[in-house]
Scaffold this active site. Structure first.
Site, mmCIF file in Angstrom:
data_model
loop_
_atom_site.group_PDB
_atom_site.id
_atom_site.type_symbol
_atom_site.label_atom_id
_atom_site.label_comp_id
_atom_site.label_asym_id
_atom_site.label_seq_id
_atom_site.Cartn_x
_atom_site.Cartn_y
_atom_site.Cartn_z
ATOM 1 N N THR A 1 -8.106 -2.491 -1.352
ATOM 2 C CA THR A 1 -6.980 -2.047 -2.189
ATOM 3 C C THR A 1 -5.977 -3.173 -2.447
ATOM 4 O O THR A 1 -5.846 -4.094 -1.624
ATOM 5 C CB THR A 1 -6.251 -0.873 -1.481
ATOM 6 O OG1 THR A 1 -4.994 -0.651 -2.096
ATOM 7 C CG2 THR A 1 -5.985 -1.155 -0.015
ATOM 8 N N ASP A 2 -5.262 -3.057 -3.549
ATOM 9 C CA ASP A 2 -4.199 -4.036 -3.844
ATOM 10 C C ASP A 2 -3.068 -3.960 -2.818
ATOM 11 O O ASP A 2 -2.258 -4.877 -2.703
ATOM 12 C CB ASP A 2 -3.652 -3.850 -5.272
ATOM 13 C CG ASP A 2 -3.013 -2.486 -5.553
ATOM 14 O OD1 ASP A 2 -3.045 -1.607 -4.659
ATOM 15 O OD2 ASP A 2 -2.505 -2.303 -6.670
ATOM 16 N N GLU A 3 -3.022 -2.851 -2.047
ATOM 17 C CA GLU A 3 -1.912 -2.680 -1.108
ATOM 18 C C GLU A 3 -1.954 -3.683 0.035
ATOM 19 O O GLU A 3 -0.963 -3.882 0.733
ATOM 20 C CB GLU A 3 -1.883 -1.242 -0.585
ATOM 21 C CG GLU A 3 -1.791 -0.277 -1.738
ATOM 22 C CD GLU A 3 -1.365 1.117 -1.375
ATOM 23 O OE1 GLU A 3 -0.685 1.310 -0.362
ATOM 24 O OE2 GLU A 3 -1.704 2.033 -2.145
ATOM 25 N N TYR B 1 -1.366 2.354 6.426
ATOM 26 C CA TYR B 1 -2.579 2.410 5.598
ATOM 27 C C TYR B 1 -2.980 1.008 5.158
ATOM 28 O O TYR B 1 -4.130 0.579 5.349
ATOM 29 C CB TYR B 1 -2.336 3.307 4.377
ATOM 30 C CG TYR B 1 -3.370 3.119 3.266
ATOM 31 C CD1 TYR B 1 -4.709 3.431 3.485
ATOM 32 C CD2 TYR B 1 -3.000 2.629 2.010
ATOM 33 C CE1 TYR B 1 -5.660 3.247 2.477
ATOM 34 C CE2 TYR B 1 -3.934 2.445 1.007
ATOM 35 C CZ TYR B 1 -5.268 2.758 1.234
ATOM 36 O OH TYR B 1 -6.202 2.574 0.254
ATOM 37 N N LYS C 1 -6.383 -1.271 6.079
ATOM 38 C CA LYS C 1 -7.327 -1.788 5.060
ATOM 39 C C LYS C 1 -7.413 -3.314 5.125
ATOM 40 O O LYS C 1 -8.488 -3.890 4.975
ATOM 41 C CB LYS C 1 -6.895 -1.343 3.655
ATOM 42 C CG LYS C 1 -6.979 0.146 3.395
ATOM 43 C CD LYS C 1 -8.383 0.710 3.433
ATOM 44 C CE LYS C 1 -9.235 0.259 2.287
ATOM 45 N NZ LYS C 1 -10.573 0.922 2.304
ATOM 46 N N GLY D 1 9.590 2.075 4.046
ATOM 47 C CA GLY D 1 8.864 0.816 3.801
ATOM 48 C C GLY D 1 8.197 0.743 2.442
ATOM 49 O O GLY D 1 7.235 -0.011 2.258
HETATM 50 P P1 NAD Z 1 -10.246 9.869 -0.791
HETATM 51 O O1 NAD Z 1 -9.235 10.113 0.257
HETATM 52 O O2 NAD Z 1 -10.289 10.723 -1.997
HETATM 53 O O3 NAD Z 1 -11.714 9.920 -0.147
HETATM 54 C C1 NAD Z 1 -12.024 9.356 1.094
HETATM 55 C C2 NAD Z 1 -13.379 9.906 1.522
HETATM 56 O O4 NAD Z 1 -13.723 9.322 2.782
HETATM 57 C C3 NAD Z 1 -13.387 11.427 1.713
HETATM 58 O O5 NAD Z 1 -14.534 11.969 1.116
HETATM 59 C C4 NAD Z 1 -13.422 11.605 3.220
HETATM 60 O O6 NAD Z 1 -14.070 12.791 3.635
HETATM 61 C C5 NAD Z 1 -14.204 10.367 3.644
HETATM 62 N N1 NAD Z 1 -13.946 9.974 5.031
HETATM 63 C C6 NAD Z 1 -12.735 9.838 5.644
HETATM 64 N N2 NAD Z 1 -12.910 9.496 6.931
HETATM 65 C C7 NAD Z 1 -14.251 9.383 7.129
HETATM 66 C C8 NAD Z 1 -15.044 9.036 8.252
HETATM 67 N N3 NAD Z 1 -14.494 8.734 9.430
HETATM 68 N N4 NAD Z 1 -16.383 9.019 8.102
HETATM 69 C C9 NAD Z 1 -16.955 9.324 6.906
HETATM 70 N N5 NAD Z 1 -16.253 9.690 5.815
HETATM 71 C C10 NAD Z 1 -14.913 9.702 5.929
HETATM 72 O O7 NAD Z 1 -10.081 8.333 -1.164
HETATM 73 P P2 NAD Z 1 -10.300 7.539 -2.523
HETATM 74 O O8 NAD Z 1 -9.040 7.533 -3.266
HETATM 75 O O9 NAD Z 1 -11.540 7.993 -3.159
HETATM 76 O O10 NAD Z 1 -10.494 6.073 -1.939
HETATM 77 C C11 NAD Z 1 -11.802 5.570 -1.675
HETATM 78 C C12 NAD Z 1 -11.665 4.131 -1.224
HETATM 79 O O11 NAD Z 1 -11.007 3.364 -2.225
HETATM 80 C C13 NAD Z 1 -10.836 3.950 0.043
HETATM 81 O O12 NAD Z 1 -11.444 2.948 0.830
HETATM 82 C C14 NAD Z 1 -9.490 3.492 -0.470
HETATM 83 O O13 NAD Z 1 -8.830 2.705 0.491
HETATM 84 C C15 NAD Z 1 -9.903 2.686 -1.680
HETATM 85 N N6 NAD Z 1 -8.900 2.584 -2.751
HETATM 86 C C16 NAD Z 1 -8.336 3.704 -3.280
HETATM 87 C C17 NAD Z 1 -7.440 3.590 -4.340
HETATM 88 C C18 NAD Z 1 -6.815 4.788 -4.996
HETATM 89 O O14 NAD Z 1 -5.958 4.621 -5.866
HETATM 90 N N7 NAD Z 1 -7.203 6.012 -4.669
HETATM 91 C C19 NAD Z 1 -7.120 2.323 -4.846
HETATM 92 C C20 NAD Z 1 -7.734 1.189 -4.279
HETATM 93 C C21 NAD Z 1 -8.629 1.354 -3.238
HETATM 94 P P1 TYD Z 2 0.664 7.028 -4.336
HETATM 95 O O1 TYD Z 2 -0.130 7.810 -5.317
HETATM 96 O O2 TYD Z 2 0.902 7.590 -2.990
HETATM 97 O O3 TYD Z 2 -0.022 5.594 -4.254
HETATM 98 P P2 TYD Z 2 0.481 4.239 -3.521
HETATM 99 O O4 TYD Z 2 1.742 4.445 -2.810
HETATM 100 O O5 TYD Z 2 -0.632 4.044 -2.578
HETATM 101 O O6 TYD Z 2 0.568 3.228 -4.608
HETATM 102 O O7 TYD Z 2 2.079 6.697 -4.961
HETATM 103 C C1 TYD Z 2 2.199 5.947 -6.151
HETATM 104 C C2 TYD Z 2 3.657 5.683 -6.404
HETATM 105 O O8 TYD Z 2 4.336 6.925 -6.598
HETATM 106 C C3 TYD Z 2 4.347 5.006 -5.245
HETATM 107 O O9 TYD Z 2 5.327 4.081 -5.746
HETATM 108 C C4 TYD Z 2 5.037 6.133 -4.519
HETATM 109 C C5 TYD Z 2 5.400 7.091 -5.649
HETATM 110 N N1 TYD Z 2 5.440 8.513 -5.271
HETATM 111 C C6 TYD Z 2 6.545 9.290 -5.589
HETATM 112 O O10 TYD Z 2 7.519 8.804 -6.201
HETATM 113 N N2 TYD Z 2 6.554 10.594 -5.231
HETATM 114 C C7 TYD Z 2 5.518 11.174 -4.551
HETATM 115 O O11 TYD Z 2 5.589 12.402 -4.231
HETATM 116 C C8 TYD Z 2 4.379 10.370 -4.236
HETATM 117 C C9 TYD Z 2 3.201 10.957 -3.502
HETATM 118 C C10 TYD Z 2 4.390 9.044 -4.616
#
Ligand code: NAD
Ligand code: TYD
Length: 342
Positions: free
Chosen positions: A128-130, A153, A157, A278
């Site tokens: 992730t970019d985070e 988180y 990562k 944070g």
């Molecule tokens: P999500 O929370 O929707 O899905 C996570 C999945 O992992 C779920 O199906 C969950 O059941 C499974 N899981 C959790 N713990 C597990 C374990 N111990 N063993 C097996 N399975 C397990 O997440 P997402 O948004 O689809 O993210 C997927 C990946 O992409 C993650 O690695 C996340 O860090 C990365 N990512 C997400 C975003 C975003 O914007 N959502 C952006 C960049 C990177």
């Molecule tokens: P989020 O979807 O949690 O992603 P991330 O923090 O991992 O980028 O949040 C996206 C942005 O939205 C982030 O700046 C936090 C903000 N946010 C709110 O303002 N209100 C909310 O209820 C949530 C969940 C996020």
């Protein structure tokens, strides 16, 4: 036939990736391995299970369970591991970091060991970019920048990324890493901001904007991200990391306004609340490296936001049961006592 082991494939991005890959490659088989936490849902893949009975298999399991992981990899003759499995929500990591350390760090280690023991399997880590932390001024994070994570988180990562790189350097494991910006689209659990705000707005509930709402994010369409991950699998240089995002940024308030306009809901639903601890003010990726491989996003952040809003509008069957389950307790914990700002 190539056989991928997709961990976390029942989650948001994983399920979109599995569907896209099986649609795209008639010669590909996929085993999804997923613990089915609150975020993993079999209904995310119900059409895939029906359409691809020969090439798709689902195994419920934990990536921290080394014996179970080794068994599936040996039985299915896996060619590559793509690790989407993670605890993924920053606000949950603030409430309770434990599961993040277990799954995101230790679970990644288990998968790397499994890949090594199976004869150095190809391994791709979804990051992730985070991991770059808050990005100052007009700088765009480069893959070569130091990681500086600031939430539990992001720290979990970033730790995983270090382990993945260590396995490349130490054991020659053929790895790649991709670092995606905020994904949006179908099947995203409504704790993340875009599906939370869309489903709140559809219920005429307030949208809790953290702090001043001027934090900046790159909201990309999930299938653009999935296409880029596929490209890294096909053409990525082993040992390298690739940023994936639109390379553009908007404030959270701009994002909210686009969503409300698309839904035909009033701006009066916006409610500023106490900020996240944070809170990273800005993420912004330099995406030249992935573009040089031959990728560019099909959708701008505005198109992605509008398409996502429409999907939730038309797929209440998916999110209404979620919002009436575990989610209610979570919502009360995070938002119940949160102070409103003037
Ligand atoms: P999500 O929370 O929707 O899905 C996570 C999945 O992992 C779920 O199906 C969950 O059941 C499974 N899981 C959790 N713990 C597990 C374990 N111990 N063993 C097996 N399975 C397990 O997440 P997402 O948004 O689809 O993210 C997927 C990946 O992409 C993650 O690695 C996340 O860090 C990365 N990512 C997400 C975003 C975003 O914007 N959502 C952006 C960049 C990177
Ligand atoms: P989020 O979807 O949690 O992603 P991330 O923090 O991992 O980028 O949040 C996206 C942005 O939205 C982030 O700046 C936090 C903000 N946010 C709110 O303002 N209100 C909310 O209820 C949530 C969940 C996020």
């Amino acid at each position: 036939m190539q056989h991928l082991f997709v961990t976390g494939g029942a989650g948001f991005i994983g399920s979109n990736f599995v569907r896209m890959m099986l649609d795209k490659y008639p010669d590909l088989a996929i085993t999804v391995y997923d613990k089915l936490t609150y975020a993993g849902r079999v209904e995310n893949l119900q059409d895939v299970a029906a359409n691809y009975q020969e090439r798709y298999r689902f195994v419920q399991g934990d990536i921290c369970d080394a014996a179970a992981v080794d068994k599936v990899i040996a039985e299915q003759q896996i060619d590559a591991i793509i690790n989407f499995a993670a605890e993924t929500h920053v606000d949950r990591s603030i409430l309770n970091p434990d599961a993040f350390i277990q799954t995101d760090v230790y679970g990644t280690y288990v998968l790397l060991e499994a890949a090594r023991k199976a004869g150095n399997l190809r391994y791709h880590q979804i990051s992730t970019d985070e991991v770059y932390g808050h990005v100052e001024g007009s700088h765009r994070s480069l893959e070569t920048d130091c990681v500086a994570p600031r939430s539990p988180y992001a720290a979990s990562k970033a730790s995983a990324d270090h382990l993945v790189n260590a396995y490349f350097i130490t054991y020659g494991l053929p790895i790649t890493i991709s670092r995606g910006a905020n994904n949006i689209g179908p099947y995203q659990y409504p704790e993340k901001v875009v599906p939370l705000f869309v489903t709140n707005a559809l219920n005429d509930m307030p949208l809790p904007v953290y702090g001043d709402g001027k934090q900046r994010r790159d909201y990309q369409y999930v299938l653009d991200h999935c296409e880029a991950v596929d490209l890294v699998l096909q053409k990525g240089v082993i040992g390298e990391t690739y940023n994936i995002g639109t390379g553009t940024e908007i404030t959270n308030l701009e994002m909210v306004e686009i969503l409300l306009d698309e839904l035909g809901k009033p701006r009066t639903l916006i409610q500023h609340v106490e900020d996240r601890l944070g809170h990273d003010r800005r993420y912004c990726l330099d995406v030249h490296k992935i573009m040089a491989l031959g990728w560019e996003p099909d959708y701008s952040h505005e198109e992605a936001l509008r398409m996502t809003a429409r999907w939730y509008m038309h797929n209440q069957w998916w999110w209404e049961p979620i919002r009436s389950g575990e989610f209610r307790d979570y919502y009360a914990r995070v938002y119940g006592d949160r102070k409103r700002l003037a």
